[in-house]
Motif scaffolding. Sequence first.
Motif: not given
Length: 123
Positions: A11, A13-14, A87-89, A91, A118, A120-123
């Motif tokens: 995981m 962050q953007p 970027k979140p996209e 993920t 996996q 995962t790009v998320s703030s």
Amino acid sequence: QVQLVESGGGMVQPGGSLRLSCAASGFTFSSYDMGWVRQAPGKGPEWVSTISFAGGDTYYVDSVKGRFAISRDNAKNTLYLQMNSLKPEDTALYYCARRAQVPGSGLYEYDYWGQGTQVTVSS
């Protein structure tokens, strides 16, 4: 038997970076083009990038050009994907795959896949 084992997901962050690795065994790695394919939740597989057997040619889907870099170390039988400016996209579950010619045809396919790692790009 052919084995492809991915690692390096996680995981982030953007704007962050990750480097995926794929350890290959059971075949002559340096004789095959290799690629990365990803699958986001609820979507079909999306080809991301391909590298030629000697590493001299690389190809990318438009959405990752300039951000991702595929590479390989044939001495270590390992494929890599450096992912920057995530970027979140982005993920998805990222798969390493071997590209081979379909027997008796001029077509190519990804005939062996790893189990995926996996991202995962998320703030």
